[in-house]
Design a protein around this motif. Sequence first.
Motif, PDB file in Angstrom:
ATOM      1  N   PRO A  93      -7.161 -38.222 -12.460  1.00 29.26           N
ATOM      2  CA  PRO A  93      -7.262 -39.641 -12.807  1.00 29.26           C
ATOM      3  C   PRO A  93      -6.029 -40.201 -13.517  1.00 29.26           C
ATOM      4  O   PRO A  93      -5.644 -41.351 -13.274  1.00 29.26           O
ATOM      5  N   THR A  94      -5.378 -39.397 -14.352  1.00 26.95           N
ATOM      6  CA  THR A  94      -4.205 -39.897 -15.078  1.00 26.95           C
ATOM      7  C   THR A  94      -3.045 -40.153 -14.138  1.00 26.95           C
ATOM      8  O   THR A  94      -2.426 -41.226 -14.164  1.00 26.95           O
ATOM      9  N   CYS A  97      -3.779 -43.041 -11.783  1.00 28.54           N
ATOM     10  CA  CYS A  97      -3.641 -44.307 -12.506  1.00 28.54           C
ATOM     11  C   CYS A  97      -2.175 -44.704 -12.615  1.00 28.54           C
ATOM     12  O   CYS A  97      -1.816 -45.868 -12.414  1.00 28.54           O
ATOM     13  N   ALA A 109      -7.249 -48.521 -16.360  1.00 30.26           N
ATOM     14  CA  ALA A 109      -7.296 -47.433 -17.330  1.00 30.26           C
ATOM     15  C   ALA A 109      -7.667 -46.137 -16.614  1.00 30.26           C
ATOM     16  O   ALA A 109      -8.351 -46.159 -15.576  1.00 30.26           O
ATOM     17  N   LYS A 110      -7.245 -45.027 -17.169  1.00 31.06           N
ATOM     18  CA  LYS A 110      -7.544 -43.741 -16.525  1.00 31.06           C
ATOM     19  C   LYS A 110      -9.048 -43.477 -16.492  1.00 31.06           C
ATOM     20  O   LYS A 110      -9.558 -42.856 -15.557  1.00 31.06           O
ATOM     21  N   GLU A 111      -9.777 -43.959 -17.482  1.00 26.10           N
ATOM     22  CA  GLU A 111     -11.232 -43.772 -17.490  1.00 26.10           C
ATOM     23  C   GLU A 111     -11.901 -44.608 -16.399  1.00 26.10           C
ATOM     24  O   GLU A 111     -12.941 -44.224 -15.865  1.00 26.10           O
ATOM     25  N   THR A 112     -11.320 -45.743 -16.059  1.00 26.39           N
ATOM     26  CA  THR A 112     -11.849 -46.547 -14.958  1.00 26.39           C
ATOM     27  C   THR A 112     -11.625 -45.822 -13.643  1.00 26.39           C
ATOM     28  O   THR A 112     -12.485 -45.819 -12.774  1.00 26.39           O
ATOM     29  N   ARG A 114     -11.302 -42.616 -13.332  1.00 23.92           N
ATOM     30  CA  ARG A 114     -12.133 -41.412 -13.350  1.00 23.92           C
ATOM     31  C   ARG A 114     -13.489 -41.718 -12.728  1.00 23.92           C
ATOM     32  O   ARG A 114     -14.047 -41.037 -11.972  1.00 23.92           O
TER      33      ARG A 114
END
Length: 114
Positions: A93-94, A97, A109-112, A114
């Motif tokens: 994901p990072t 992104c 965002a990386k969490e989005t 993910r």
Amino acid sequence: MARTALLTMSMRELDRLNTIEAVADGKLRTSTAAQRLELSKRQVNRLVKRYRTEGNTAVISHQRGQRGHRQLAPGLASMALAIIRDRYPDFGPTLACEKLRECHGIVLAKETVR
């Protein structure tokens, strides 16, 4: 003939309306209403003032029906997901992104991701 609009309220908003009406009519003290609604006296006074100008709609949230401030633009998530699946299927994901930001101009965002 005057038209009346349909007004949908939750039970909590209906209870709040009854309490604010009682304060506006002088049947209930502001401090008692504040305790009952778990608000400050100042906020109850603001609601009473708004009730006198707007009527029953004063107790309904003005945010109802609007999109959230943090909500993604329609189609952005599906577009980003399609790009990741096509070009970067083995990326984490990072890194995915970062590539979306650098190569495609999509900032997430990386969490989005993910």
